[in-house]
Every structure is written in C-alpha cells, then in structure tokens.
Motif scaffolding. Structure first.
Motif, PDB file in Angstrom:
ATOM      1  N   PHE A   3       0.857  -1.176   0.000  1.00  0.00           N
ATOM      2  CA  PHE A   3       0.000   0.000   0.000  1.00  0.00           C
ATOM      3  C   PHE A   3       0.897   1.230   0.000  1.00  0.00           C
ATOM      4  O   PHE A   3       1.998   1.194   0.559  1.00  0.00           O
ATOM      5  CB  PHE A   3      -0.876   0.026   1.263  1.00  0.00           C
ATOM      6  CG  PHE A   3      -1.897  -1.073   1.308  1.00  0.00           C
ATOM      7  CD1 PHE A   3      -3.147  -0.897   0.744  1.00  0.00           C
ATOM      8  CD2 PHE A   3      -1.607  -2.288   1.910  1.00  0.00           C
ATOM      9  CE1 PHE A   3      -4.082  -1.909   0.788  1.00  0.00           C
ATOM     10  CE2 PHE A   3      -2.541  -3.308   1.954  1.00  0.00           C
ATOM     11  CZ  PHE A   3      -3.787  -3.123   1.395  1.00  0.00           C
ATOM     12  N   PRO A   4       0.431   2.323  -0.598  1.00  0.00           N
ATOM     13  CA  PRO A   4       1.226   3.550  -0.523  1.00  0.00           C
ATOM     14  C   PRO A   4       1.456   3.933   0.939  1.00  0.00           C
ATOM     15  O   PRO A   4       0.551   3.821   1.772  1.00  0.00           O
ATOM     16  CB  PRO A   4       0.351   4.590  -1.234  1.00  0.00           C
ATOM     17  CG  PRO A   4      -0.576   3.791  -2.080  1.00  0.00           C
ATOM     18  CD  PRO A   4      -0.787   2.490  -1.374  1.00  0.00           C
ATOM     19  N   LYS A   5       2.659   4.350   1.255  1.00  0.00           N
ATOM     20  CA  LYS A   5       3.034   4.657   2.635  1.00  0.00           C
ATOM     21  C   LYS A   5       2.089   5.685   3.258  1.00  0.00           C
ATOM     22  O   LYS A   5       1.638   5.517   4.388  1.00  0.00           O
ATOM     23  CB  LYS A   5       4.476   5.138   2.687  1.00  0.00           C
ATOM     24  CG  LYS A   5       4.964   5.393   4.101  1.00  0.00           C
ATOM     25  CD  LYS A   5       6.448   5.672   4.118  1.00  0.00           C
ATOM     26  CE  LYS A   5       7.015   6.046   5.446  1.00  0.00           C
ATOM     27  NZ  LYS A   5       6.442   5.534   6.636  1.00  0.00           N
ATOM     28  N   ARG A   6       1.773   6.721   2.541  1.00  0.00           N
ATOM     29  CA  ARG A   6       0.905   7.779   3.090  1.00  0.00           C
ATOM     30  C   ARG A   6      -0.474   7.219   3.433  1.00  0.00           C
ATOM     31  O   ARG A   6      -1.032   7.525   4.479  1.00  0.00           O
ATOM     32  CB  ARG A   6       0.794   8.930   2.076  1.00  0.00           C
ATOM     33  CG  ARG A   6      -0.041  10.081   2.571  1.00  0.00           C
ATOM     34  CD  ARG A   6       0.681  10.833   3.700  1.00  0.00           C
ATOM     35  NE  ARG A   6      -0.203  11.862   4.197  1.00  0.00           N
ATOM     36  CZ  ARG A   6      -0.455  12.064   5.471  1.00  0.00           C
ATOM     37  NH1 ARG A   6       0.127  11.358   6.399  1.00  0.00           N
ATOM     38  NH2 ARG A   6      -1.273  13.008   5.842  1.00  0.00           N
ATOM     39  N   TYR A   7      -1.034   6.398   2.540  1.00  0.00           N
ATOM     40  CA  TYR A   7      -2.341   5.777   2.803  1.00  0.00           C
ATOM     41  C   TYR A   7      -2.261   4.910   4.059  1.00  0.00           C
ATOM     42  O   TYR A   7      -3.126   4.976   4.934  1.00  0.00           O
ATOM     43  CB  TYR A   7      -2.792   4.941   1.600  1.00  0.00           C
ATOM     44  CG  TYR A   7      -4.060   4.168   1.844  1.00  0.00           C
ATOM     45  CD1 TYR A   7      -5.287   4.812   1.830  1.00  0.00           C
ATOM     46  CD2 TYR A   7      -4.021   2.800   2.097  1.00  0.00           C
ATOM     47  CE1 TYR A   7      -6.459   4.108   2.062  1.00  0.00           C
ATOM     48  CE2 TYR A   7      -5.188   2.086   2.334  1.00  0.00           C
ATOM     49  CZ  TYR A   7      -6.398   2.743   2.317  1.00  0.00           C
ATOM     50  OH  TYR A   7      -7.568   2.046   2.557  1.00  0.00           O
ATOM     51  N   ALA A   8      -1.223   4.094   4.162  1.00  0.00           N
ATOM     52  CA  ALA A   8      -1.064   3.207   5.317  1.00  0.00           C
ATOM     53  C   ALA A   8      -0.949   4.004   6.617  1.00  0.00           C
ATOM     54  O   ALA A   8      -1.523   3.627   7.640  1.00  0.00           O
ATOM     55  CB  ALA A   8       0.159   2.317   5.123  1.00  0.00           C
ATOM     56  N   GLU A   9      -0.222   5.123   6.578  1.00  0.00           N
ATOM     57  CA  GLU A   9      -0.084   5.963   7.772  1.00  0.00           C
ATOM     58  C   GLU A   9      -1.428   6.550   8.189  1.00  0.00           C
ATOM     59  O   GLU A   9      -1.766   6.574   9.378  1.00  0.00           O
ATOM     60  CB  GLU A   9       0.906   7.097   7.518  1.00  0.00           C
ATOM     61  CG  GLU A   9       2.345   6.646   7.404  1.00  0.00           C
ATOM     62  CD  GLU A   9       3.279   7.743   6.917  1.00  0.00           C
ATOM     63  OE1 GLU A   9       2.793   8.768   6.359  1.00  0.00           O
ATOM     64  OE2 GLU A   9       4.496   7.575   7.070  1.00  0.00           O
TER      65      GLU A   9
END
Length: 177
Positions: A3-9
């Motif tokens: 998953f894109p890091k920003r989405y996961a965060e």
C-alpha cells in the motif's frame, strides 16, 4: 500486498474511529438470535483472549515482542481483532455485517499492519530475522522464537487492553437487547 506509505499511515491512525462507524452500522443491521449470540460471543471471546495474552507481552517501541503469542504469530493483536470481528458478525446474524468486516479489514487493517511492520524493521534490527521464522497471520504450534519472558498483568493494564473487554461487553449487551 504493498500500500502507498501515506495511505497506510492515515488508515493506521483512523482504524479505531472508523471501527466505531462500522460498529454503528453493525448494530443497525444486526438480527441476533440466542444461538448466534452464543456462537458469535464464543468466537469473539477467543479473540479477546488472544489479544489479552499478547498485550501482557507487548512493551511498545521499547523491545521486540517475541514471547507469548508473538513466538507463534507475528500479529496476534490483529488476528485477535479479526476473531472478535468475526464473532460479532456471527452474533449479528446478518450477511452484510460479514461483508462490512471483510472490507474494513482489507481497507484499514492490512495497510496498518504493513506500516507497523515497516516501523518495527526500522526500530529493531532483529525484526527481519524474527519475521523470517514467525508467520504473519497463521500461528504455528511450535514457537518460532524462544523467550523466557512471561505474561505480565501490569503490562496488560499499561496497554489498556481492558478497553477491548469493555467494548465486547457493550456490543454483546446491545445485541442481547
């Protein structure tokens, strides 16, 4: 699955509030029976037990948890949450509840787990070796890592896992009414 890091965060921070929204929909849709409450409640209790066992071994961000259930499974808290959710879905006895659970877990928990594992790899140099021996979601009977650390009730309390027990009681109470 990446998953894109920003989405996961973002979803890692929003998973608990989003869970309350999903839980509200669950209460509206639920059509429990005494049998569904008994079976679903039992499944949810297994999940709570796993979560409780895990939180008695978890000292967040200070040491790598490798004892108790973490010796058999890398993500016992998430698997416990899955069991609690599955138990609630069974207790609620409505097929849409199961679908909501699957979507919620896929959209919120899988990316949160991925982000948490990134964090643990950075924080603990031994994490990669631990991860190579202990499965992410499927427990093994034999521990993948040896540890003499025992369950600590003070650690359980510090992690505030009793809030999950309170949530279980509220949900089961609402379903029983």
């Amino acid at each position: 699955m990446a998953f894109p890091k920003r989405y996961a965060e973002v979803v890692q921070r929003l998973r608990v509030p989003a869970g309350f929204v999903v839980g509200s929909g669950f209460v509206v849709l639920a059509r429990p029976s005494p049998a569904s409450l008994a079976v679903g409640g039992s499944i949810a209790l297994l999940g709570l037990g796993l979560r409780a066992w895990a939180t008695g071994h978890l000292v967040k961000d200070q040491e790598l948890a490798i004892s108790g259930p973490f010796a058999h499974l890398r993500n016992p808290l998430y698997v416990g949450t899955l069991l609690v959710g599955a138990g609630f879905a069974v207790a609620g006895a409505h097929p849409t509840i199961g679908l909501l659970l699957v979507l919620f877990l896929a959209l919120f928990y899988l990316p949160a787990i991925e982000e948490e594992e990134r964090h643990l790899r950075q924080l603990f140099p031994d994490y990669a070796q631990y991860a190579s021996r202990v499965h992410k979601f499927w427990p093994s009977w034999r521990p993948g890592h040896a540890s003499s650390r025992r369950f600590r009730f003070a650690t359980y309390k510090r992690n505030r896992e009793y809030q999950a027990v309170a949530g279980f009681l509220v949900v089961m109470g609402l379903l029983a009414v």
